[in-house]
Design a protein around this motif. Structure first.
Motif, mmCIF file in Angstrom:
data_model
loop_
_atom_site.group_PDB
_atom_site.id
_atom_site.type_symbol
_atom_site.label_atom_id
_atom_site.label_comp_id
_atom_site.label_asym_id
_atom_site.label_seq_id
_atom_site.Cartn_x
_atom_site.Cartn_y
_atom_site.Cartn_z
ATOM 1 N N ASN A 1 -50.406 -1.967 -49.978
ATOM 2 C CA ASN A 1 -49.592 -1.984 -48.760
ATOM 3 C C ASN A 1 -48.239 -1.296 -48.919
ATOM 4 N N GLY A 2 -48.041 -0.587 -50.016
ATOM 5 C CA GLY A 2 -46.807 0.176 -50.205
ATOM 6 C C GLY A 2 -45.586 -0.662 -50.497
ATOM 7 N N ALA A 3 -45.769 -1.903 -50.927
ATOM 8 C CA ALA A 3 -44.623 -2.795 -51.165
ATOM 9 C C ALA A 3 -43.671 -2.254 -52.216
ATOM 10 N N PHE A 4 -44.197 -1.554 -53.213
ATOM 11 C CA PHE A 4 -43.348 -1.075 -54.308
ATOM 12 C C PHE A 4 -42.791 0.327 -54.053
ATOM 13 N N THR A 5 -43.151 0.893 -52.904
ATOM 14 C CA THR A 5 -42.627 2.220 -52.563
ATOM 15 C C THR A 5 -41.187 2.134 -52.089
ATOM 16 N N ASP A 6 -40.766 0.973 -51.659
ATOM 17 C CA ASP A 6 -39.440 0.817 -51.054
ATOM 18 C C ASP A 6 -38.389 0.290 -52.022
ATOM 19 N N GLU A 7 -38.615 0.465 -53.325
ATOM 20 C CA GLU A 7 -37.723 -0.125 -54.326
ATOM 21 C C GLU A 7 -36.733 0.877 -54.936
ATOM 22 N N LYS A 8 -36.663 2.093 -54.405
ATOM 23 C CA LYS A 8 -35.783 3.112 -54.991
ATOM 24 C C LYS A 8 -34.354 2.610 -55.175
ATOM 25 N N GLY A 9 -33.792 2.075 -54.103
ATOM 26 C CA GLY A 9 -32.395 1.641 -54.159
ATOM 27 C C GLY A 9 -32.160 0.519 -55.148
ATOM 28 N N ASN A 10 -33.042 -0.483 -55.135
ATOM 29 C CA ASN A 10 -32.895 -1.619 -56.054
ATOM 30 C C ASN A 10 -32.936 -1.178 -57.512
ATOM 31 N N LYS B 1 -56.050 6.459 -52.424
ATOM 32 C CA LYS B 1 -56.535 5.077 -52.342
ATOM 33 C C LYS B 1 -55.423 4.109 -52.012
ATOM 34 N N ASN B 2 -54.202 4.398 -52.472
ATOM 35 C CA ASN B 2 -53.090 3.478 -52.285
ATOM 36 C C ASN B 2 -52.154 3.862 -51.150
ATOM 37 N N ASP B 3 -52.608 4.755 -50.276
ATOM 38 C CA ASP B 3 -51.784 5.066 -49.115
ATOM 39 C C ASP B 3 -51.819 3.872 -48.159
ATOM 40 N N LYS B 4 -50.650 3.321 -47.867
ATOM 41 C CA LYS B 4 -50.617 2.066 -47.115
ATOM 42 C C LYS B 4 -51.064 2.236 -45.665
ATOM 43 N N SER B 5 -51.019 3.456 -45.124
ATOM 44 C CA SER B 5 -51.421 3.671 -43.733
ATOM 45 C C SER B 5 -52.933 3.602 -43.549
ATOM 46 N N LYS B 6 -53.675 3.846 -44.647
ATOM 47 C CA LYS B 6 -55.139 3.888 -44.597
ATOM 48 C C LYS B 6 -55.641 4.962 -43.624
ATOM 49 N N SER B 7 -54.811 5.953 -43.359
ATOM 50 C CA SER B 7 -55.177 7.064 -42.482
ATOM 51 C C SER B 7 -55.366 8.311 -43.325
ATOM 52 N N LYS B 8 -56.461 9.025 -43.099
ATOM 53 C CA LYS B 8 -56.725 10.234 -43.885
ATOM 54 C C LYS B 8 -55.616 11.260 -43.681
ATOM 55 N N GLU B 9 -55.127 11.378 -42.435
ATOM 56 C CA GLU B 9 -54.075 12.354 -42.170
ATOM 57 C C GLU B 9 -52.797 11.977 -42.911
#
Length: 468
Positions: free
Chosen positions: A301-310, A224-232
């Motif tokens: 939209n995956g905004a929190f997926t990019d927080e690893k470094g921070n 449900k939270n995949d930001k691409s909204k693509s099944k693949e």
């Protein structure tokens, strides 16, 4: 699935086995397939192990044929091709190169013939795994079958399922992750029938449950939270979470289950394995002061997926100052409250929460935590006033939530309320760039830098903290 795949193509043997042993291809096909000209298709494709290189060369040249020629060649030499694939497979190394690529092409030009070959190879794969073969070398055939869809995919998934159950199944070595990766992709693949998707989901869910992670709930949340909204791409997203879990479990066995069951963590790929490992290893440290990150269960939209470094940099800076970092994911305010109370119970009344980071998709007056759940400033302040005594008196609250720092917005209202937090938040839609850590009067101070350099707003508390 054919009742006996070995009976389909070998029917050619009954009609023309004698001819196939002496038959030569046309000069054009010979040039495209092999050298020297005197080598017959039968002799090369059915050569013994000593002629493996010659047999592989034949299949390499097959790959460069036009599609029409490939179909013609497969029909004309069906039995020899079928037998050559069986010879090209070994329990020690799987399928010889370039037979894997050749089989992909055969499936494109003749699905029926390719399926029969694939079934034969699946039989050999099952036998090899039962005999102790390394999954690393077997996975290419299984992956191709799953990718191809149809009944072959279901057969391959059953082989995977049996393999994972026949030994100390919940291993996290690379061979096991690789197989779980292509199984995960089958959950949402457009080639998968509902039965195949259900079987793939069941295999992955069982693995997650074995780690004390709610399998079906996590999978559905990841999709449900995949930001691409693509099944693949959703299948790849599931695979990425599984890779993060596997990496974490190799570093700290039991960590994934603890973080999921105790801290509500679903989105493992959001965080570095180092961050999650340290949170797990410090779970019983009741002396070290700490702060909490509250992150949402919804991230469309995956905004929190990019927080690893921070987050990893924040953990390191806090560790340098003798502080621990705790983590909670939640989908509503009740989860927020329960997590704060759980921390207070676990770490004692004398070791209160030193700071809080609140993440969620925001507007000036709302924050979204779950897919169908958001709260406004009034609800948030009411909840904070109920649990304010669980935080240190001069606790700071950092909002990683768009627009919440706008004038008259949720951050300013929290600061002015009886909850009595100092707040810092962005006043426009933006993202967190980095956080600088410092100390003031014995307490931690977080200084965020947002992507828009002029968006930060700081609100000093007006009221005195209200006791819980």
């Amino acid at each position: 699935m054919p009742s006996d795949p070995k009976e389909d193509i070998p029917a050619h043997e009954e009609e023309g086995a004698a001819n196939s042993q002496t038959e030569e291809v046309s000069s054009g096909e010979i040039d495209a397939l092999t050298h020297p000209v005197s080598d017959s298709v039968h002799d090369v494709l059915n050569s013994e192990e000593s002629d493996t290189e010659k047999r592989s060369t034949k299949m390499e040249r097959f790959l460069f044929m036009p599609s029409a020629k490939k179909a013609e060649f497969i029909d004309e030499h069906a039995t020899d091709v079928y037998q050559s694939f069986k010879k090209a497979f070994s329990p020690e190394r799987g399928l010889e190169y370039p037979f894997y690529s050749a089989l992909e092409e055969i499936l494109k030009v003749s699905r029926m013939r390719g399926s029969v070959i694939l079934y034969a190879l699946l039989d050999k794969t099952r036998e090899a795994l039962q005999g102790g073969a390394n999954m690393y070398f077997m996975s290419s055939i299984l992956q191709l079958a799953v990718k191809n869809g149809g009944s072959e995919a279901f057969e391959a998934l059953e082989i995977v399922e049996n393999y994972l159950e026949q030994k100390d199944t919940i291993q996290t070595g690379n061979d096991h992750h690789e197989v779980r990766s292509f199984v995960a992709k089958a959950i949402t693949s457009k080639e998968s029938t509902p039965q195949i998707a259900k079987k793939a989901k069941e295999i992955i869910a069982r693995y997650l449950y074995s780690l004390d992670i709610p399998g079906y709930l996590c999978i559905d949340t990841w999709i449900k939270n995949d930001k691409s909204k693509s099944k693949e791409n959703a299948g790849a997203n599931i695979s990425a979470h599984l890779a993060s879990i596997a990496h974490l479990e190799r570093k700290a066995p039991g960590a994934a289950g603890y973080l999921s069951s105790t801290c509500g963590v679903f989105f493992f790929r959001r965080y570095s394995s180092e961050l999650l490992k340290n949170i797990y290893l410090e779970r019983d440290d009741k002396e070290k002061p700490y702060g909490i990150i509250f992150y949402p269960h919804d991230d469309h939209n995956g905004a929190f997926t990019d927080e690893k470094g921070n987050l990893e940099k924040l953990r390191q800076d806090l560790a340098d100052r003798g502080y621990a970092l705790r983590l909670v994911e939640t989908g509503d305010l009740s989860g927020f409250e329960n997590a704060a109370r759980m921390m207070a119970h676990r770490y004692g009344a004398k070791n209160k929460i030193g700071f809080a980071v609140v993440g969620g998709h925001g507007t000036p007056n709302t924050i979204q935590l779950g897919s169908n759940y958001s709260f406004d400033s009034e609800k948030f302040i009411e909840k904070l006033e109920q649990i304010r005594g669980l935080f240190v008196d001069d606790c700071q609250m950092l909002f990683e939530s768009c627009s919440t720092g706008a004038s008259g917005g949720i951050a300013s209202k929290v600061a002015r309320s009886q909850a009595g937090f100092e707040t810092v938040a962005p006043n426009i839609p933006t993202s967190l760039k980095k956080v600088t850590v410092s100390s003031e009067k014995g307490h931690i101070v977080l200084d965020p830098e947002y992507s828009d350099a002029h968006s930060k707003r700081v609100y000093k508390r007006w009221g005195q903290p209200k006791a819980a």
